[in-house]
Design an enzyme around this catalytic site. Sequence first.
Site, PDB file in Angstrom:
ATOM      1  N   ASP A   1       0.843  -1.201   0.000  1.00 28.36           N
ATOM      2  CA  ASP A   1       0.000   0.000   0.000  1.00 28.36           C
ATOM      3  C   ASP A   1       0.880   1.253   0.000  1.00 28.36           C
ATOM      4  OD1 ASP A   1      -2.765  -1.434   0.875  1.00 28.36           O
ATOM      5  OD2 ASP A   1      -1.072  -2.260   1.985  1.00 28.36           O
TER       6      ASP A   1
ATOM      7  N   HIS B   1      -4.435  -3.512   6.020  1.00 26.44           N
ATOM      8  CA  HIS B   1      -4.192  -3.778   4.598  1.00 26.44           C
ATOM      9  C   HIS B   1      -5.518  -4.190   3.974  1.00 26.44           C
ATOM     10  CE1 HIS B   1      -2.802  -5.196   0.791  1.00 26.44           C
ATOM     11  NE2 HIS B   1      -3.272  -6.404   1.046  1.00 26.44           N
TER      12      HIS B   1
HETATM   13  P1  NAI Z   1      -1.559 -18.434  -4.233  1.00 33.17           P
HETATM   14  O1  NAI Z   1      -2.890 -19.050  -4.064  1.00 33.17           O
HETATM   15  O2  NAI Z   1      -0.927 -18.371  -5.578  1.00 33.17           O
HETATM   16  O3  NAI Z   1      -0.511 -19.164  -3.281  1.00 33.17           O
HETATM   17  C1  NAI Z   1      -0.767 -19.435  -1.951  1.00 33.17           C
HETATM   18  C2  NAI Z   1      -0.052 -20.729  -1.617  1.00 33.17           C
HETATM   19  O4  NAI Z   1      -0.177 -20.939  -0.219  1.00 33.17           O
HETATM   20  C3  NAI Z   1      -0.651 -21.955  -2.306  1.00 33.17           C
HETATM   21  O5  NAI Z   1       0.382 -22.649  -2.993  1.00 33.17           O
HETATM   22  C4  NAI Z   1      -1.224 -22.768  -1.149  1.00 33.17           C
HETATM   23  O6  NAI Z   1      -1.080 -24.178  -1.356  1.00 33.17           O
HETATM   24  C5  NAI Z   1      -0.353 -22.309   0.006  1.00 33.17           C
HETATM   25  N1  NAI Z   1      -0.956 -22.468   1.324  1.00 33.17           N
HETATM   26  C6  NAI Z   1      -2.250 -22.324   1.689  1.00 33.17           C
HETATM   27  N2  NAI Z   1      -2.410 -22.587   2.985  1.00 33.17           N
HETATM   28  C7  NAI Z   1      -1.176 -22.889   3.461  1.00 33.17           C
HETATM   29  C8  NAI Z   1      -0.709 -23.281   4.732  1.00 33.17           C
HETATM   30  N3  NAI Z   1      -1.540 -23.407   5.763  1.00 33.17           N
HETATM   31  N4  NAI Z   1       0.631 -23.526   4.866  1.00 33.17           N
HETATM   32  C9  NAI Z   1       1.452 -23.423   3.820  1.00 33.17           C
HETATM   33  N5  NAI Z   1       1.059 -23.075   2.581  1.00 33.17           N
HETATM   34  C10 NAI Z   1      -0.246 -22.815   2.416  1.00 33.17           C
HETATM   35  O7  NAI Z   1      -1.682 -16.986  -3.581  1.00 33.17           O
HETATM   36  P2  NAI Z   1      -0.689 -15.752  -3.731  1.00 33.17           P
HETATM   37  O8  NAI Z   1      -1.093 -14.938  -4.888  1.00 33.17           O
HETATM   38  O9  NAI Z   1       0.714 -16.224  -3.634  1.00 33.17           O
HETATM   39  O10 NAI Z   1      -1.084 -14.911  -2.429  1.00 33.17           O
HETATM   40  C11 NAI Z   1      -0.819 -15.391  -1.137  1.00 33.17           C
HETATM   41  C12 NAI Z   1      -1.529 -14.539  -0.101  1.00 33.17           C
HETATM   42  O11 NAI Z   1      -1.016 -13.220  -0.094  1.00 33.17           O
HETATM   43  C13 NAI Z   1      -3.022 -14.407  -0.315  1.00 33.17           C
HETATM   44  O12 NAI Z   1      -3.660 -14.519   0.945  1.00 33.17           O
HETATM   45  C14 NAI Z   1      -3.177 -12.999  -0.818  1.00 33.17           C
HETATM   46  O13 NAI Z   1      -4.463 -12.478  -0.536  1.00 33.17           O
HETATM   47  C15 NAI Z   1      -2.102 -12.309  -0.037  1.00 33.17           C
HETATM   48  N6  NAI Z   1      -1.658 -10.998  -0.536  1.00 33.17           N
HETATM   49  C16 NAI Z   1      -1.327 -10.044   0.385  1.00 33.17           C
HETATM   50  C17 NAI Z   1      -0.867  -8.806   0.003  1.00 33.17           C
HETATM   51  C18 NAI Z   1      -0.514  -7.758   1.014  1.00 33.17           C
HETATM   52  O14 NAI Z   1      -0.213  -6.642   0.613  1.00 33.17           O
HETATM   53  N7  NAI Z   1      -0.494  -8.024   2.314  1.00 33.17           N
HETATM   54  C19 NAI Z   1      -0.757  -8.469  -1.429  1.00 33.17           C
HETATM   55  C20 NAI Z   1      -1.088  -9.531  -2.315  1.00 33.17           C
HETATM   56  C21 NAI Z   1      -1.534 -10.754  -1.873  1.00 33.17           C
END
Ligand code: NAI
Length: 327
Positions: A161, A189
Site C-alpha cells: 500500500d 491492509h
Molecule cells: P496463491 O494461491 O498463488 O498461493 C498461496 C499458496 O499458499 C498456495 O500454494 C497454497 O497451497 C499455500 N498455502 C495455503 N495454505 C497454506 C498453509 N496453511 N501452509 C502453507 N502453505 C499454504 O496466492 P498468492 O497470490 O501467492 O497470495 C498469497 C496470499 O497473499 C493471499 O492470501 C493474498 O491475498 C495475499 N496478498 C497479500 C498482500 C498484502 O499486501 N499483504 C498483497 C497480495 C496478496
Amino acid sequence: SKKPVRVAVTGAAGQIGYALLFRIASGEMLGKDQPVILQLLEVPAEGPQKALKGVMMELEDCAFPLLAGMEAHGDPMTAFKDTDYALLVGSMPRKQGMERAELLSINGKIFIGQGKALDAVASRNVKVLVVGNPANTNAYIAMKSAPSLPRENFTAMLRLDHNRALSQVAAKTGTKVGEIEKLTVWGNHSPTMYADYRFATVNGKSVKDMINDQEWNANVFLPTVGKRGAAIIEARGLSSAASAANAAIDHMRDWVLGSSGKWVTMGVPSNGEYGIPKDVMFGFPVTTQGGKYEIVKGLEIDAFSQERINKTLKELQDEQAGVAHLL
Ligand code: NAI
C-alpha cells in the site's frame, strides 16, 4: 564470510512465492553478503508439494552463490525449526461467496497453528512478516499464539500500500518516487487503509502544498490506492504477486538492514500510539535501525485523518472480535 541464516517461507509454491524466493536467494532481502537457507512450507497435499519441488529445481538452476541450502516441508513444526525470518505468505484468500466469518475462521486455524509452531521451534529472535490475507489479523493471531516470542517481532505487510501510494503521489506531483520522504499508510491492509501524504516532502518541499487538492486526495488518491488490488485482479485475471513479493523484500530488508532515518510503513502491534489500542496490528510510520523499528510519534492527526483512522481501526477491531473465540 557470514554464517547462513534460516528463512522460512510459507505458500512457497504460490504466485507470490514464485516472485519472492529467487530474490531472497539472490541476496536482495538480507544483503549480498548474507548466505541463506530456505525452509519452504506448503500444504502437505501431493499437488502443491510437487509444484514446490519444481520451484526448488529452478532455484537450483539459478546457482545462487548465497543459497546455502533449501528444504521442502509440509508441517510448520519442521519448516520453522530454528528459523531467523519467517515470511507467512500462504493463507486462504477470500473466495467468491465466502462469508467473512468463514474466512476468518479458516485462517484463524492456520495462523494459530503457525504461531504455535514458531513459538515452539523458531529462533527466539525470529522476525515474522505476514503477507497472507487478512494480513493484519493473521499477524495478530500468530502473535497471540506465540506468547514466548517478543510481540514486536510479529508484523503485517502494509508496504505494498505504501509503495502504491508513493507511485500515485510521484505521478501527481511530477516527482520521482525515490525523492519522496515521510509518506505513510495507517491501519489495515484493506480498502479502508489511510494513505497519508500530509507530512511527505520532496527535497524539503511539502507534497501536500504541491498537490493542494483535498478533493483529489479524498476522491481519487485514496480510492485508487485502496482499490488497487482489485484493479490488478481485473486487469491481470490474477492478484498482485510480483509487487507483493517486492513489498515483502522491502519490508524485511528495511527492518533488518535499517531505513537510514527514512520513514517506512509496517503493520506492527500498537503500544497505544495515536489512540490505537494495545496489540492491534496497525499500519504505522516507522523508522528502523539495528534490527528494530520505532513508531514515529507526535504527528498531528487532523479531523479528516482521525475519521479515516477510526474507520480502518473499527474494521480491524471487528476482525479481531471475529477471531476472539479461537484464541
Ligand atoms: P496463491 O494461491 O498463488 O498461493 C498461496 C499458496 O499458499 C498456495 O500454494 C497454497 O497451497 C499455500 N498455502 C495455503 N495454505 C497454506 C498453509 N496453511 N501452509 C502453507 N502453505 C499454504 O496466492 P498468492 O497470490 O501467492 O497470495 C498469497 C496470499 O497473499 C493471499 O492470501 C493474498 O491475498 C495475499 N496478498 C497479500 C498482500 C498484502 O499486501 N499483504 C498483497 C497480495 C496478496
